[in-house]
Design an enzyme around this catalytic site. Sequence first.
Site, PDB file in Angstrom:
ATOM      1  N   ASP A   1       0.781  -1.236   0.000  1.00 10.29           N
ATOM      2  CA  ASP A   1       0.000   0.000   0.000  1.00 10.29           C
ATOM      3  C   ASP A   1       0.816   1.292   0.000  1.00 10.29           C
ATOM      4  O   ASP A   1       0.621   2.169  -0.836  1.00 10.29           O
ATOM      5  CB  ASP A   1      -0.923   0.029   1.219  1.00 10.29           C
ATOM      6  CG  ASP A   1      -1.815  -1.187   1.312  1.00 10.29           C
ATOM      7  OD1 ASP A   1      -1.644  -2.142   0.529  1.00 10.29           O
ATOM      8  OD2 ASP A   1      -2.704  -1.199   2.179  1.00 10.29           O
TER       9      ASP A   1
ATOM     10  N   GLU B   1       2.068  -9.966  11.527  1.00  8.74           N
ATOM     11  CA  GLU B   1       1.770  -9.518  10.168  1.00  8.74           C
ATOM     12  C   GLU B   1       3.053  -9.288   9.376  1.00  8.74           C
ATOM     13  O   GLU B   1       3.159  -9.666   8.216  1.00  8.74           O
ATOM     14  CB  GLU B   1       0.942  -8.242  10.234  1.00  8.74           C
ATOM     15  CG  GLU B   1       0.450  -7.734   8.890  1.00  8.74           C
ATOM     16  CD  GLU B   1      -0.453  -6.514   9.018  1.00  8.74           C
ATOM     17  OE1 GLU B   1      -0.957  -6.059   7.967  1.00  8.74           O
ATOM     18  OE2 GLU B   1      -0.650  -6.013  10.144  1.00  8.74           O
TER      19      GLU B   1
END
Length: 430
Positions: free
Chosen positions: A161, A391
């Site tokens: 992103d 993550e």
Amino acid sequence: MDEAARAVLARNDRGGYTVPTDRLYPFQWNWDSAFVAMGFAIFDIDRAYRELERLVEGQWDDGMIPHIVFHAPSDTYFPGPEVWGTRHRIATSGITQPPVFGMALRHVHDAAVAAGRPDAADRTLALFQAALRSHRWWLSARDPHGLGLVSILHPWESGSDNSPAWDEALARVPPTTTTAIRRKDTGHVDPAMRPRDEDYQRFIHLVDVYRDCGWEPARQWAVAPFKIADVQMTGILARSTADLIYLAEALGLEGERAELASMHHALTTGLAGRWRPDLARFVSLDLVSGEDVGAPTQACFMPLVALHVDHTQLQAVEAEIKRWLEGMVVGLPSTAPYSQAFEPKRYWRGPVWAVVNWLLADGLRMNGALELARQIEQSTVSAIERSGFCEYFDPTTGEGLGGDAFSWTAAAYLVLSRRGHGPSAQATRP
């Protein structure tokens, strides 16, 4: 650890689909689920198929597989379905994500055949047809001029992103929005580990623009202020195309095999032209400015999953990757440590992602760089064993960051921890 990884997948199971992690990402994400399916295939083939089947429930009639499928409501994530305003029969986002689906389908199919599953061909065939429609969409909607490179129209589509690769292009996107921004991610995770507010303003501006186009691909392409022919996306699509060719042959689908072979030739030819020997990596192309995207990020090595590079290129790539690994506790960083943009804790601006390492190791193995592939795989497994199923990870310390009990990290562990137990079909196939 193996039992713990399976427990993470069970914890995040929502009835045939898996959320990346509770609350922070409470829906089904496209490429997350593809990796999760490969993890499930190790111990539950039926559940692996089901993961992919639930994902394609969200496939649009034009073939696009959205990046989020909103199977059930949740108020812990922004932007939700009301912001996207899509009109699919199931609520989804309006953009897509890296097409790992074809890779995952081959992985699950091979596991099913090896286990002697009588339903393997039928279940694979239905998903193969969905994958083929998706690949057709990619070539028509995201490479309308036949460059052999597919484009992203939003940074979220890349999966990376807030990567430094998008800084220049994103700076041209206005920060104004017609949508009230109510970020939820920074309530779950330290804001220092997430994209900045100004990034989010531009992300949502792009959503506004494409929603105003009614999510019609041709209209979006015409007005897109952000348009990058992305080597990571193209590399993953080309690899998935090769895996669909394998499945077409296994299923006796000669017409589809020929169509996919034509796609694969176009994509690999386009990718090969993005090699820059002076940088020792591949580069994306900004279609708005016409300039190369020179930022050193993990995307620059992703074409290895699809291309057989020559000896000189492989030597250069190996040397460059080793340069990035110098002084790191775990690699490969998502941004080169020598870059001024490197931030070891902020999302895609430096941290290590287990699934990226999985893909890069596959590419290195396919090109014969077995020692470097093993180094990256073992580094990833060790980081997970030290810090848990996080993550992502700080490459300089190995610290786990972002969300915890993360599904694709658990799946990566299940796959990569087995790499030392014999040859891996996933890594060695062409």
